[in-house]
Design an enzyme around this catalytic site. Structure first.
Site, mmCIF file in Angstrom:
data_model
loop_
_atom_site.group_PDB
_atom_site.id
_atom_site.type_symbol
_atom_site.label_atom_id
_atom_site.label_comp_id
_atom_site.label_asym_id
_atom_site.label_seq_id
_atom_site.Cartn_x
_atom_site.Cartn_y
_atom_site.Cartn_z
ATOM 1 N N LYS A 190 0.806 -1.217 0.000
ATOM 2 C CA LYS A 190 0.000 0.000 0.000
ATOM 3 C C LYS A 190 0.844 1.274 0.000
ATOM 4 C CE LYS A 190 -2.450 -0.231 3.520
ATOM 5 N NZ LYS A 190 -3.112 0.388 4.671
ATOM 6 N N ARG A 231 -10.719 3.974 9.876
ATOM 7 C CA ARG A 231 -10.558 2.590 10.315
ATOM 8 C C ARG A 231 -11.874 1.993 10.784
ATOM 9 N NH1 ARG A 231 -5.467 0.789 10.567
ATOM 10 N NH2 ARG A 231 -3.854 2.250 11.144
ATOM 11 N N ARG A 265 11.632 -13.811 3.609
ATOM 12 C CA ARG A 265 12.699 -12.837 3.826
ATOM 13 C C ARG A 265 13.814 -13.458 4.661
ATOM 14 N NH1 ARG A 265 9.186 -7.957 5.641
ATOM 15 N NH2 ARG A 265 8.101 -7.667 3.664
ATOM 16 N N ARG A 307 14.165 -13.493 10.588
ATOM 17 C CA ARG A 307 13.918 -12.706 11.789
ATOM 18 C C ARG A 307 12.930 -13.363 12.752
ATOM 19 N NH1 ARG A 307 16.557 -7.931 11.457
ATOM 20 N NH2 ARG A 307 16.758 -7.287 9.298
ATOM 21 N N ARG A 317 -1.951 -11.541 12.238
ATOM 22 C CA ARG A 317 -2.048 -10.129 11.851
ATOM 23 C C ARG A 317 -3.140 -9.940 10.797
ATOM 24 N NH1 ARG A 317 3.069 -8.358 9.080
ATOM 25 N NH2 ARG A 317 4.178 -9.392 10.768
#
Ligand code: ZN
Length: 227
Positions: free
Chosen positions: A28, A103, A142, A175, A186
């Site tokens: 985004k 939101r 990643r 990570r 999430r």
């Protein structure tokens, strides 16, 4: 100062107002920047808007800073006032792109009334949608080099030799060991909070764009959807 400042605003005919929706990791931010540049309008994120008020030391900024210091959530009322302050600025007269606001449905209703008051068109909602599996792949592939910090992506930007940094030849690390679960959680939280908003806007100016391609492809898809 424009002589129109104190009279009811008359937005230029080309005024465009956009809202950008999309899950974390959908790209985004990149699309917001490109669209802003393309249409010559500011891209406004909630975070930046709040930080600007805090920096300027306004009463709104002081109130927001106070809430954030205690780890609290900003009320609809406070966020709405900050948006009102930002959208009233000169650079928004030709339009703007909002990212991260509204939101909630009450915030969306506030925005509709505010735009009517400012004489600006109601927003076009651009929803960048990316399948969950792809978001997980993008995020969880990643890897980074613990020595030089170089970032790789196993699917889009792999190291020349599997598992090793191209320049340091040390083993690449991930990570977050629970990456997939973290991303799923999430996304579930995002979907819960965004579903009512999407339903609110879906009968109006609402465009859903497939965000699975490269940034260039997604940008072209957005422009095509707007044409
Ligand atoms: Zn390295």
């Amino acid at each position: 100062m424009s002589s129109l400042a104190s009279t009811p605003a008359h937005a230029p005919a080309t005024t465009r107002t956009f809202l950008l929706l999309g899950p974390p990791g959908c790209g985004k931010g990149t699309q917001a920047e490109r669209l802003a540049k393309h249409f010559g309008i500011p891209a406004i994120s909630t975070g930046e808007m709040i930080r600007a008020e805090v920096r300027a030391g306004t009463e709104l900024g002081r109130t927001a800073a106070g809430v954030m210091v205690t780890g609290g959530l900003l009320s609809d009322e406070l966020v709405n006032q900050i948006v009102r302050s930002r959208l009233g600025k000169e650079d928004c007269r030709g339009g703007f792109l909002l990212d991260g606001y509204p939101r909630t449905v009450p915030q969306a209703e506030y925005l509709a009334a505010l735009l009517a008051e400012l004489g600006m068109p109601q927003p076009l909602v651009l929803h960048i949608d990316v399948p969950e599996a792809l978001l997980i792949e993008r995020t969880c592939n990643r890897r980074y080099c613990p020595q030089c910090g170089a970032i790789y992506n196993l699917s889009t930007h792999p190291p020349k030799k599997a598992g090793l940094c191209d320049s340091c030849h040390v083993e690449l690390k991930q990570r977050d060991d629970d990456c997939e679960e973290t991303v799923r959680n999430r996304l579930a939280a995002y979907q819960r909070s965004t579903a009512p908003l999407i339903e609110h806007y879906s009968g109006r100016s609402y465009v859903r764009v497939d965000g699975s391609g490269s940034p260039d492809e997604v940008f072209q898809a957005i422009l095509a959807a707007l044409a």
